[in-house]
Design an enzyme around this catalytic site. Structure first.
Site, PDB file in Angstrom:
ATOM      1  CE  LYS A  52     -40.061 -51.213   8.426  1.00 34.33           C
ATOM      2  NZ  LYS A  52     -39.813 -50.027   7.972  1.00 34.33           N
ATOM      3  CD  GLN A  96     -43.258 -47.908   7.883  1.00 28.98           C
ATOM      4  OE1 GLN A  96     -42.322 -49.145   8.741  1.00 28.98           O
ATOM      5  NE2 GLN A  96     -43.002 -47.913   7.263  1.00 28.98           N
ATOM      6  CG  ASP A 119     -35.655 -46.401   9.367  1.00 28.88           C
ATOM      7  OD1 ASP A 119     -35.246 -47.767   8.909  1.00 28.88           O
ATOM      8  OD2 ASP A 119     -36.760 -45.802   9.708  1.00 28.88           O
TER       9      ASP A 119
END
Ligand code: NAP
Length: 279
Positions: A52, A96, A119
């Protein structure tokens, strides 16, 4: 031979489009910064975080890493999220997952400000997805829509069956396919007559977390098959939820693993990051 849906190429195209957009934004004095928060050192999470931050660097998005020890308390993590929510130089926040067992994931997700929730997991963004309002889309399902559209596969009026009902794949996938005017069925572990159902699908999306679970018996001749699964076999090779060799001859188009859905998730995360600063 089925058409191979090339997630590597499509994600590279999207990243290139975003890189050019970020370049133009920078000329106007607008920059994008993503905060990446990781708790503990789960090896798979380390790889995802590294990928990422690499994608950010390529596109021109600044990324700030917050690597916290496994022993971090929920309160400490909450404090960091609050601080990032309030920091005007941070546009997006990514925590995460999975978090260590002593931290309540839902509580942390709900704490991220919806305007920084790249997200797309916050209930406000999930609600917006279902009502059709503008918001951040969950990255993997949004990536699958892009894979299908950019492969010129029509969704309108098509019978789509999704295997799996998780909050990050199955459910948001259903909402996005409905938006595209597909007819949608969601199957799960309690579904009866599963093969009868999946054999109706013009487009079958598989997210069951079971290596090579779907064989040719589940597939209608000429169906489009999207494999979300990601597993490492005993030789450390990646495979999906679909038995590719068995299913491919029966499908009209299919995603490989690796090189299908996987690269799209990061591309759509980047899309969400850029979205934070779009007018
Ligand atoms: P998950 O939370 O474990 O959900 C799996 C779903 O599959 C559940 O809804 C479960 O039903 C259903 N299921 C299990 N066995 C089934 C069966 N025999 N028949 C029908 N449905 C069945 O998984 P997830 O997070 O959605 O992820 C799915 C897969 O995609 C995993 O392999 C994961 O690694 C992969 N993934 C890949 C990406 C990517 O970027 N490529 C992103 C996310 C996930 P119940 O609800 O009834 O238990």
């Amino acid at each position: 031979m089925a058409q191979l849906i090339d997630g590597k190429k499509i994600s590279a195209d999207i990243k290139e489009e975003l890189r050019l957009e970020v370049e133009t934004l920078k000329e106007k004095g607008v920059s994008v910064c993503l905060a990446v928060v990781q708790v503990g050192e789960d090896p798979a999470s380390c790889v995802y975080v590294r990928n990422k931050t690499r994608a950010c660097a390529y596109i021109g998005i600044e990324s700030k890493s917050y690597e916290l020890p496994e022993s971090t308390t929920e309160e400490e993590l909450e404090e960091l999220i609050e601080q990032l929510n309030q920091d005007p130089s941070i546009n997006g926040i990514l925590v995460q997952l999975p978090l260590p067992a002593h931290i309540d994931e839902d509580r942390i997700i709900n704490l991220i400000h919806p305007s920084k929730d790249v997200d797309g997991f916050h209930p406000i963004n999930v609600g917006r997805l279902w009502t059709g309002e503008d918001g951040f889309l969950s990255c993997t399902p949004a990536g699958i829509i892009q894979l299908l559209k950019r492969s010129h596969i029509t969704l309108e009026g098509k019978e789509c069956v999704i295997m799996g009902r998780s909050n990050i794949v199955g459910k948001p996938m259903a909402a996005l396919l409905l938006r595209e005017n597909a007819t949608v069925t969601i199957a799960h572990s309690k579904t009866e007559n599963l093969k009868e159902l999946t054999k109706r699908a013009d487009i079958l999306i598989v997210a069951v977390r079971k290596p090579k679970f779907v064989t040719a018996e589940y597939i209608k001749e000429g169906a489009v098959v999207i494999d979300v699964g990601m597993h490492r076999n005993e030789n450390n090779k990646l495979c999906g939820d679909v038995d590719f060799a068995d299913v491919e001859p029966q499908a009209s188009a299919i995603t490989p693993v690796p090189g299908g859905v996987g690269p799209m998730t990061i591309a759509m995360l980047m899309e969400n990051c850029v979205k934070t600063v779009r007018e």
